[in-house]
Every structure is written in structure tokens, then in C-alpha cells.
Design a protein around this motif. Sequence first.
Motif, PDB file in Angstrom:
ATOM      1  N   GLU A  42       3.579  48.962  34.444  1.00  0.00           N
ATOM      2  CA  GLU A  42       4.265  49.109  33.178  1.00  0.00           C
ATOM      3  C   GLU A  42       5.057  48.076  32.595  1.00  0.00           C
ATOM      4  O   GLU A  42       6.180  48.601  31.979  1.00  0.00           O
ATOM      5  CB  GLU A  42       4.518  50.630  32.991  1.00  0.00           C
ATOM      6  CG  GLU A  42       4.423  51.165  31.550  1.00  0.00           C
ATOM      7  CD  GLU A  42       4.516  52.564  31.470  1.00  0.00           C
ATOM      8  OE1 GLU A  42       4.967  52.930  30.313  1.00  0.00           O
ATOM      9  OE2 GLU A  42       4.112  53.241  32.156  1.00  0.00           O
ATOM     10  N   GLN A  43       5.056  46.837  33.043  1.00  0.00           N
ATOM     11  CA  GLN A  43       5.730  45.876  32.670  1.00  0.00           C
ATOM     12  C   GLN A  43       5.331  45.240  31.187  1.00  0.00           C
ATOM     13  O   GLN A  43       4.211  45.567  30.828  1.00  0.00           O
ATOM     14  CB  GLN A  43       5.805  44.741  33.674  1.00  0.00           C
ATOM     15  CG  GLN A  43       6.489  44.937  34.899  1.00  0.00           C
ATOM     16  CD  GLN A  43       6.388  43.794  35.825  1.00  0.00           C
ATOM     17  OE1 GLN A  43       6.380  44.011  37.131  1.00  0.00           O
ATOM     18  NE2 GLN A  43       6.438  42.625  35.283  1.00  0.00           N
ATOM     19  N   TRP A  44       6.367  44.837  30.419  1.00  0.00           N
ATOM     20  CA  TRP A  44       6.225  44.590  29.258  1.00  0.00           C
ATOM     21  C   TRP A  44       4.908  43.351  28.876  1.00  0.00           C
ATOM     22  O   TRP A  44       4.419  43.167  28.209  1.00  0.00           O
ATOM     23  CB  TRP A  44       7.273  44.013  28.298  1.00  0.00           C
ATOM     24  CG  TRP A  44       8.004  42.833  29.279  1.00  0.00           C
ATOM     25  CD1 TRP A  44       9.051  42.816  30.108  1.00  0.00           C
ATOM     26  CD2 TRP A  44       7.772  41.532  28.936  1.00  0.00           C
ATOM     27  NE1 TRP A  44       9.465  41.640  30.723  1.00  0.00           N
ATOM     28  CE2 TRP A  44       8.909  40.636  29.926  1.00  0.00           C
ATOM     29  CE3 TRP A  44       7.049  40.471  28.079  1.00  0.00           C
ATOM     30  CZ2 TRP A  44       8.638  39.224  30.150  1.00  0.00           C
ATOM     31  CZ3 TRP A  44       6.876  39.305  28.439  1.00  0.00           C
ATOM     32  CH2 TRP A  44       7.857  38.606  29.270  1.00  0.00           C
ATOM     33  N   ASN A  45       5.022  42.240  30.153  1.00  0.00           N
ATOM     34  CA  ASN A  45       3.817  41.280  30.082  1.00  0.00           C
ATOM     35  C   ASN A  45       2.524  41.821  30.888  1.00  0.00           C
ATOM     36  O   ASN A  45       1.650  40.860  30.943  1.00  0.00           O
ATOM     37  CB  ASN A  45       4.424  40.215  30.942  1.00  0.00           C
ATOM     38  CG  ASN A  45       4.975  40.603  32.036  1.00  0.00           C
ATOM     39  OD1 ASN A  45       4.860  41.517  32.791  1.00  0.00           O
ATOM     40  ND2 ASN A  45       5.329  39.340  33.134  1.00  0.00           N
ATOM     41  N   THR A  46       2.359  42.963  31.041  1.00  0.00           N
ATOM     42  CA  THR A  46       1.074  43.378  31.485  1.00  0.00           C
ATOM     43  C   THR A  46       0.576  44.764  30.779  1.00  0.00           C
ATOM     44  O   THR A  46       0.594  46.020  31.219  1.00  0.00           O
ATOM     45  CB  THR A  46       1.030  43.877  33.075  1.00  0.00           C
ATOM     46  OG1 THR A  46       2.015  45.072  33.092  1.00  0.00           O
ATOM     47  CG2 THR A  46       1.275  42.884  33.807  1.00  0.00           C
ATOM     48  N   PRO A  47       0.133  44.485  29.452  1.00  0.00           N
ATOM     49  CA  PRO A  47       0.003  45.623  28.614  1.00  0.00           C
ATOM     50  C   PRO A  47      -1.289  46.508  29.059  1.00  0.00           C
ATOM     51  O   PRO A  47      -1.337  47.653  28.366  1.00  0.00           O
ATOM     52  CB  PRO A  47      -0.260  45.155  27.263  1.00  0.00           C
ATOM     53  CG  PRO A  47      -0.877  43.617  27.547  1.00  0.00           C
ATOM     54  CD  PRO A  47       0.057  43.238  28.751  1.00  0.00           C
ATOM     55  N   THR A  48      -2.054  46.137  29.687  1.00  0.00           N
ATOM     56  CA  THR A  48      -3.319  46.811  30.183  1.00  0.00           C
ATOM     57  C   THR A  48      -3.278  47.234  31.883  1.00  0.00           C
ATOM     58  O   THR A  48      -4.401  47.762  32.205  1.00  0.00           O
ATOM     59  CB  THR A  48      -4.742  45.831  29.985  1.00  0.00           C
ATOM     60  OG1 THR A  48      -5.023  44.974  30.880  1.00  0.00           O
ATOM     61  CG2 THR A  48      -4.736  45.483  28.621  1.00  0.00           C
ATOM     62  N   GLY A  49      -2.236  47.211  32.260  1.00  0.00           N
ATOM     63  CA  GLY A  49      -2.005  47.570  33.803  1.00  0.00           C
ATOM     64  C   GLY A  49      -1.982  49.002  33.724  1.00  0.00           C
ATOM     65  O   GLY A  49      -1.831  49.720  32.746  1.00  0.00           O
ATOM     66  N   ASP A  50      -1.483  49.380  35.146  1.00  0.00           N
ATOM     67  CA  ASP A  50      -1.338  50.771  35.335  1.00  0.00           C
ATOM     68  C   ASP A  50      -0.041  51.249  34.722  1.00  0.00           C
ATOM     69  O   ASP A  50       1.064  50.569  34.510  1.00  0.00           O
ATOM     70  CB  ASP A  50      -1.295  51.290  36.940  1.00  0.00           C
ATOM     71  CG  ASP A  50      -2.749  51.535  37.270  1.00  0.00           C
ATOM     72  OD1 ASP A  50      -3.494  52.240  36.735  1.00  0.00           O
ATOM     73  OD2 ASP A  50      -3.181  50.831  38.255  1.00  0.00           O
ATOM     74  N   THR A  51      -0.049  52.685  34.290  1.00  0.00           N
ATOM     75  CA  THR A  51       1.418  53.203  33.841  1.00  0.00           C
ATOM     76  C   THR A  51       2.225  53.956  35.128  1.00  0.00           C
ATOM     77  O   THR A  51       1.431  53.922  36.214  1.00  0.00           O
ATOM     78  CB  THR A  51       1.034  54.412  32.629  1.00  0.00           C
ATOM     79  OG1 THR A  51       0.203  55.436  33.556  1.00  0.00           O
ATOM     80  CG2 THR A  51       0.171  53.888  31.743  1.00  0.00           C
ATOM     81  N   TRP A  52       3.124  54.397  34.922  1.00  0.00           N
ATOM     82  CA  TRP A  52       3.850  55.133  35.929  1.00  0.00           C
ATOM     83  C   TRP A  52       3.119  56.170  36.458  1.00  0.00           C
ATOM     84  O   TRP A  52       2.961  56.660  37.778  1.00  0.00           O
ATOM     85  CB  TRP A  52       5.255  55.443  35.519  1.00  0.00           C
ATOM     86  CG  TRP A  52       6.324  54.473  35.668  1.00  0.00           C
ATOM     87  CD1 TRP A  52       6.511  53.452  34.762  1.00  0.00           C
ATOM     88  CD2 TRP A  52       6.962  53.878  36.872  1.00  0.00           C
ATOM     89  NE1 TRP A  52       7.641  52.535  35.249  1.00  0.00           N
ATOM     90  CE2 TRP A  52       7.757  52.808  36.551  1.00  0.00           C
ATOM     91  CE3 TRP A  52       6.800  54.540  38.134  1.00  0.00           C
ATOM     92  CZ2 TRP A  52       8.597  52.217  37.713  1.00  0.00           C
ATOM     93  CZ3 TRP A  52       7.849  53.823  39.187  1.00  0.00           C
ATOM     94  CH2 TRP A  52       8.414  52.746  38.694  1.00  0.00           C
ATOM     95  N   GLU A  53       2.558  56.989  35.567  1.00  0.00           N
ATOM     96  CA  GLU A  53       1.492  58.294  36.056  1.00  0.00           C
ATOM     97  C   GLU A  53       0.412  57.566  36.955  1.00  0.00           C
ATOM     98  O   GLU A  53       0.170  58.009  37.883  1.00  0.00           O
ATOM     99  CB  GLU A  53       1.218  58.886  34.829  1.00  0.00           C
ATOM    100  CG  GLU A  53       2.197  59.821  34.326  1.00  0.00           C
ATOM    101  CD  GLU A  53       2.618  59.067  33.017  1.00  0.00           C
ATOM    102  OE1 GLU A  53       2.393  57.763  32.736  1.00  0.00           O
ATOM    103  OE2 GLU A  53       3.327  59.745  32.005  1.00  0.00           O
ATOM    104  N   THR A  54      -0.182  56.599  36.445  1.00  0.00           N
ATOM    105  CA  THR A  54      -1.785  56.281  36.855  1.00  0.00           C
ATOM    106  C   THR A  54      -1.398  55.584  38.285  1.00  0.00           C
ATOM    107  O   THR A  54      -2.114  55.707  39.080  1.00  0.00           O
ATOM    108  CB  THR A  54      -2.819  55.590  35.920  1.00  0.00           C
ATOM    109  OG1 THR A  54      -2.003  54.307  35.602  1.00  0.00           O
ATOM    110  CG2 THR A  54      -2.944  56.364  34.874  1.00  0.00           C
ATOM    111  N   HIS A  94      -6.344  54.881  40.315  1.00  0.00           N
ATOM    112  CA  HIS A  94      -5.739  54.236  39.275  1.00  0.00           C
ATOM    113  C   HIS A  94      -6.485  54.014  37.998  1.00  0.00           C
ATOM    114  O   HIS A  94      -7.695  54.722  37.676  1.00  0.00           O
ATOM    115  CB  HIS A  94      -5.641  52.730  39.807  1.00  0.00           C
ATOM    116  CG  HIS A  94      -6.937  51.958  40.199  1.00  0.00           C
ATOM    117  ND1 HIS A  94      -7.070  50.657  41.080  1.00  0.00           N
ATOM    118  CD2 HIS A  94      -8.034  52.119  39.744  1.00  0.00           C
ATOM    119  CE1 HIS A  94      -8.397  50.242  40.927  1.00  0.00           C
ATOM    120  NE2 HIS A  94      -8.969  51.067  40.180  1.00  0.00           N
ATOM    121  N   ASP A  95      -5.912  53.459  36.861  1.00  0.00           N
ATOM    122  CA  ASP A  95      -6.280  53.164  35.552  1.00  0.00           C
ATOM    123  C   ASP A  95      -7.120  51.848  35.413  1.00  0.00           C
ATOM    124  O   ASP A  95      -6.949  51.390  34.127  1.00  0.00           O
ATOM    125  CB  ASP A  95      -5.545  53.595  34.725  1.00  0.00           C
ATOM    126  CG  ASP A  95      -6.161  53.996  33.126  1.00  0.00           C
ATOM    127  OD1 ASP A  95      -7.383  54.071  33.076  1.00  0.00           O
ATOM    128  OD2 ASP A  95      -5.648  53.406  32.320  1.00  0.00           O
TER     129      ASP A  95
END
Length: 488
Positions: free
Chosen positions: A66-78, A422-423
Amino acid sequence: MEFDTVVRNGIIANASECILGQDIGIKDGLIACIGIGLPVSASTSVIDAQGGYITPGGVDSHVHLEQWNTPTGDTWETGTRSAVCGGTTTVLCFASQNQTDQSVLPVVEDYLGLAKGRSACDYGIHLILTNPTKEVVEKELPLLVRYSGITSVKLYMTYHPMKLGDREILDIMVATRRLGITTMVHAENHDMIELIIETLEQRGQVEPYYQAVSRPKIAEAEATYRAISLSELMDTPILLVHVSSELAAKHIRDAQTRMLPIYGETCPQYLYLLSDRLRGENFEGAKCVCSPPLRERPEDTDAMWTSIANGTFTTFSSDHAATKFYAEGGKRLGLINGRPVFAKIPNGLPGLETRLPLLFKGVEEGRITIQDFVRVASSNPAKLYGVTRKGAVLPGYDADLCIWYPTGKLEPFVLKNSMLHHDIDYTPFEDMTFTNWPRYTLLRGKMGWNRDDGGFIGKFGGGNYIKRTVSALAGPRNVFVNEWRPPI
């Protein structure tokens, strides 16, 4: 003593030894006792390991969520759900300073706010420094160490938005040496890479495969040697992250032989994947774009295994920097008007959940020992980053356990992305065959993953933030500037 849980009939594996025939007694989230025939009451849960290995919960010390430069990455939950399902109970992620940020304190506060109440496993934070002002280095870093327990920074020698010059790195090393902060370095020669990219683009060689061509082994090796030289000059311990090639590993090994405080890390992709994977049709090769890139020759993957076995690598991390393939803003950013442009493909691969199973394959195949496995996947990351009470199956430690199937108990299976938690819409390890996988994952004594019954049964928000101490491996160097002398 009455235990909350007793784990029986397993092979307890630590970094130095294996223990057979003894039980693990868990009380109030801690390992209270290891002994023979521990008593159980009506309220005690009993877990039968059936002869499988019991290893410490994994400590993945290089994770991007969930970094600002990875908008389609995993969240803290996933992302943390995926971690638990793969046997990992602690992740260390990155609060990333933007080059325009004059202070890192709001950066850390905002990132910790994203994680609060959402993580399924315990977690800590590294700081990525891209604008190391005098205020940040001299005043804010000591505050983060003292009050937030953030005792590591990551520095980049490449990438336009993040690259630091040698003088900036040296200035940071003065502070990190005194504070006992673990200094992580992404080592690639920026100018070499830029020249090659420009040349390839002029020739029209822009398919995903050329991303690996653009970042040759010599670019990693030169920057690795230079980072080691800066470290030697300042007597500052450093960790070279995601090492991918034999030559870079040799520089680390040579420095260690000279008793320099140099540490190394590698990742699953550099053990199993080669650059041919970037040649996939329909832009599929973009799924395997990462930096440093996948290497061309099996000799490099073999060298990574050897460097784990001989102790050159201190840690083994996922570098989970996942980006979806089909989603807008994902890997297909590198398709511009239907034409591939490798320089526009977001870097990074998913790997949080598959990290431990992939490394465990090396144990099964005789490439490394189970003690090597524990050392690089759990105990050394905990020591290097000041994660106390993690990384060992010992009394007084958190009851973070990963319990594996006994040999031959699990029917071999072919991995599909749909099996993972993962998501992300792909895994680079699709269609690999596995003969073992984490059967149970316990976080502070609570079952978070039961592959046989219920799958993920953990709790979002059940993970605690870890205020870390200074490194047990790379602690403060008691040398001050007015006493400093250049190395001979």
C-alpha cells in the motif's frame, strides 16, 4: 503450569539445531516451555505435528504494501493475509519519503495510520530516504529510533525519483552508524542503466525481455562494490538487498572475508526464474519485470543457493512489490498505444505467500539445510532488524510457529494463482509443483492458518506494531566523527 496450547510430535527447527521428541507449551502468546510430556488440561488445545517440522514464523523483512507509488498492489489486509497463509508472521514494510518531502515524520505517521487495525500479522516499518536533509538526518532519525522504534532505512543508488549520490549516502551513514540503524542499499549503477535504455530505445528493442538486458550484472556488481567501499570508509554496516547475480554475491563474500560488516539478501525469483520468462507472448513477459532483473544463466540461480548455504546471504525476503497485470495502472502501463515499452513497466513481483514454500523446496532437494532455512527466513531477519522475541522456537519468544507437513503426507500439487490469498491477478511461480506447504501458522499462539480445516482463520487487526530495537547484528558503532580515522 497450565498451558493454553501444546504442540506435540514435531521436529523443532532453529537456526542452530533440531530438537526431536519434545513438546512446546504456549501460555499468553509466548512459548513458556519446551519439554517432554508437557501436561494438558481440558482447556488446553493440542496440535499434533505428526512428525513435521516446526519452524519459527517467517520474518519477511522486505515487503511493499500500500505504498503511494503502487496503486494496484496489495493492501495491508490482502498482503498480510497472504503472509499468514504462507507461514509468515511478521512483515517489515516501507514508509516512502517523496523527494519533495522536507520532513519524514508525517510520512511515517501517515503510513502507520494505513496499517493500524488492518494487519493480520505483526509488522514493523522501514523508512525510504529520498531527500536526506540535515534536519531529517540529524534530528528526525534519532526521534524515529527513540519513539517509533524505526531502526532501519533504505537507500537507492538508481531510479530518478529516489536516487542518492555517494556524498548523500556518506552523510546518512554518519547518522546510521551512531544510531545503530540498519542501512539497506539498492545497488545498481544508474548511469550505466540509463545509457543502455537510451540505446535500446533508439534501436527499437523495447519488448519486456530487454528490461533484463538494460540492467546487466556489471551494473549491479559495480554499485555493490561501491556501496561496500562507502561502508568501509565510514565503518557503517550495510545490507545489500535483493542480490541477483554471482558477481555481486562474490563482492559481498569478499568483504565478509575481510571482516567488514556487510550483509546480503536475496529473493525467491533469483533462485528459480531466468530472463527467458520475460519473452512471454501477449506482453505476458511484463509479469516478471523486477529490478535487479532475472538473470540469463542457471549459474546465477545456483550461486544464489550456494550463497544461502555458505552464509553469504544473511536474509531471504520476498521483496513483494506486487502490481496487477490487467488493472489500470498495473503492469500494462508498459503498453503504449499497443506497443511495448519496457521502461514504463512497473517493477516488482508478488511473492509474500510463496516465499517460505519456495525456500523449503531447497531443503527437500538438499540444496540447503533446515537450519539454513530458519536462519535466513526467520532468525537473522529478526536479529538484523531488532525484532525481539521473534525468529526462534525458544522459551520467552513469541509463539509464532509455522508447522509443515511430514514428508510424504501432502499429495504433490501444481500451484495456481487461484490458490493464493493475495489480491494480485498472477503469480510468477504458476505451475510449479510443490510437495510441502505450511500446514498451520500460529501468531502469538493463535491459529491464523489451517490448511486442512478452514484455510485463513486469522483476524484483520490481529497483528501488532513492533517498535524495534537497534540491530543485534549491525548495532551502533562506537566511533565518533572527531575520533574517526580513514581505514588503511
